[in-house]
Design an enzyme around this catalytic site. Sequence first.
Site, mmCIF file in Angstrom:
data_model
loop_
_atom_site.group_PDB
_atom_site.id
_atom_site.type_symbol
_atom_site.label_atom_id
_atom_site.label_comp_id
_atom_site.label_asym_id
_atom_site.label_seq_id
_atom_site.Cartn_x
_atom_site.Cartn_y
_atom_site.Cartn_z
ATOM 1 N N HIS A 78 0.878 -1.179 0.000
ATOM 2 C CA HIS A 78 0.000 0.000 0.000
ATOM 3 C C HIS A 78 0.916 1.231 0.000
ATOM 4 C CE1 HIS A 78 -2.732 2.972 1.818
ATOM 5 N NE2 HIS A 78 -3.732 2.174 1.493
ATOM 6 N N ASP A 89 3.018 -4.599 8.140
ATOM 7 C CA ASP A 89 1.797 -3.827 7.939
ATOM 8 C C ASP A 89 0.634 -4.812 8.134
ATOM 9 O OD1 ASP A 89 -0.476 -2.667 6.915
ATOM 10 O OD2 ASP A 89 0.491 -1.828 5.141
ATOM 11 N N GLN A 131 -4.486 -5.343 6.928
ATOM 12 C CA GLN A 131 -5.450 -6.290 6.359
ATOM 13 C C GLN A 131 -5.372 -7.674 7.001
ATOM 14 O OE1 GLN A 131 -7.761 -5.248 4.528
ATOM 15 N NE2 GLN A 131 -6.988 -3.371 3.607
ATOM 16 N N LYS A 169 -10.641 -0.554 10.468
ATOM 17 C CA LYS A 169 -10.762 -1.760 9.635
ATOM 18 C C LYS A 169 -11.119 -2.974 10.481
ATOM 19 C CE LYS A 169 -7.281 -0.248 6.268
ATOM 20 N NZ LYS A 169 -8.023 0.107 5.061
ATOM 21 N N CYS A 196 -4.675 2.391 -3.711
ATOM 22 C CA CYS A 196 -3.449 2.905 -3.081
ATOM 23 C C CYS A 196 -2.284 1.928 -3.233
ATOM 24 C CB CYS A 196 -3.670 3.225 -1.597
ATOM 25 S SG CYS A 196 -4.929 4.438 -1.297
HETATM 26 C C1 PLP Z 1 -2.318 -2.918 3.568
HETATM 27 C C2 PLP Z 1 -2.686 -1.530 4.008
HETATM 28 N N1 PLP Z 1 -1.770 -0.762 4.593
HETATM 29 C C3 PLP Z 1 -2.038 0.464 5.029
HETATM 30 C C4 PLP Z 1 -3.272 1.016 4.867
HETATM 31 C C5 PLP Z 1 -3.536 2.393 5.366
HETATM 32 O O1 PLP Z 1 -4.475 2.349 6.380
HETATM 33 P P1 PLP Z 1 -5.038 3.717 6.997
HETATM 34 O O2 PLP Z 1 -5.726 4.422 5.868
HETATM 35 O O3 PLP Z 1 -5.977 3.270 8.051
HETATM 36 O O4 PLP Z 1 -3.873 4.459 7.493
HETATM 37 C C6 PLP Z 1 -4.277 0.270 4.248
HETATM 38 C C7 PLP Z 1 -5.603 0.855 4.010
HETATM 39 O O5 PLP Z 1 -6.350 0.454 3.160
HETATM 40 C C8 PLP Z 1 -3.971 -1.038 3.806
HETATM 41 O O6 PLP Z 1 -4.886 -1.788 3.208
#
Ligand code: PLP
Length: 413
Positions: free
Chosen positions: A121, A198, A201, A224, A365
Amino acid sequence: MQSLEIIAMLNVEAVRKDFPFIRPGRVYLDSSSSSLTPEPVLARMLEYYRDYRANVGRGIYAASRRATDEIEAARKKLARLINANPEEIIFVRNTSEAMNLVASGLNLRPGDKVITTIQEHHSNYIIWLREKARRRIDLRVIGADALGDLNLSEIHGEIEKGAKLVSMTHVSNVLGVRNPVEEIGKVCRENGALLLVDGAQSVPHMRIDVKRIGCDFLAFSGHKMCGPTGAGALYIRKDLQGDLEPLCIGGGSIEDVGVDYYALRAGPYRFEAGTPAIAEVIGMGAAAEYLMDIGMENIEAHEAELTREMLEGMKGNRKLKIYGSIDPKRRNGIISFNVEGMDPHDVAIDLDRAAGIMVRSGHHCALPLMKEVLRIGTGSVRASVYLYNTKSEVRTFVETLSKISESGTGGAG
Ligand SMILES: Cc1ncc(COP(=O)(O)O)c(C=O)c1O
């Protein structure tokens, strides 16, 4: 609240009663973007505003003491969710902030090798591009095959040649595939590299154990995992905390201040300057408790069943191109696809108009993955399931998609 009664298995009809957003005519398949919030979580946040609306860690009157206790109780719940110690949980706004904290807080020097992957992401990608420009780190981006699966031997090789940090996603937000972070954690430990996972998900959808993974940092978002927006968490292994520079310093993070000096507090407070998002953090703790009461294994099994059903239903449709491995055992409940000859946004609009089906469309993203690996600069449609989705919703989705792909429209104009 129904969740306490659901012990051995997930009773989806009982779960659905907890979610006020769910109603006839709505099929929410966008939980990997942001999940729905159940009544018990909403009630805990409202209770704060109604009954003990005060700042934390500052007042000595009862309402303020209670607010402080509730925040610390939330810290304990989040620690239990990922098998960490409470003092290893730092409250942040979201996964993005958590990973920014690590990238800017580590003492990175020119030439330090940081390994990330093409699956990331943007939040776990551009932070490293920035450090490359700012501190001239040696950034290595691990590639993937045409399905999007990472080149694991390349990661191992790069770690073995010496690396300061590996920063990678546990589950791809585009492909839903799980990466073997435990295996990578082991190679990191054997070679003295740090590991940032990270977990945006993965933490909401499966049992996570930071000790088993052997990671040094784990980032995730409350919104999430059935919590509110505005609250997330970062696990930082205790012995690393003192070496990490906070993103922000100020009230709440100091031990002492003089005219020309300051000393930061130890523990998570070092990173938590200013008044936190009190209700949201309490809500995030309540969400962790809600999920744990239902059981992470039950949630995982339920989503696996829905994912199997969805993939099965989609596989027969020749107009669909599904991205990533179609082996349901390797995935979480995220499916990205395109309909031949249609723009992903048009498909999303048609799904909504035809049957109230809410999905994400676009690049999710993850432009490097989209452009370099999947070769779909225009993006994809992404459907994602969670604990409150049903087989009947999956069938509605598959049938509506089938009509849309046959006619180029869902028939809703
Ligand atoms: C794998 C992953 N990392 C980071 C993020 C960023 O999350 P946030 O928008 O809550 O900071 C997301 C959000 O969709 C994500 O799917």
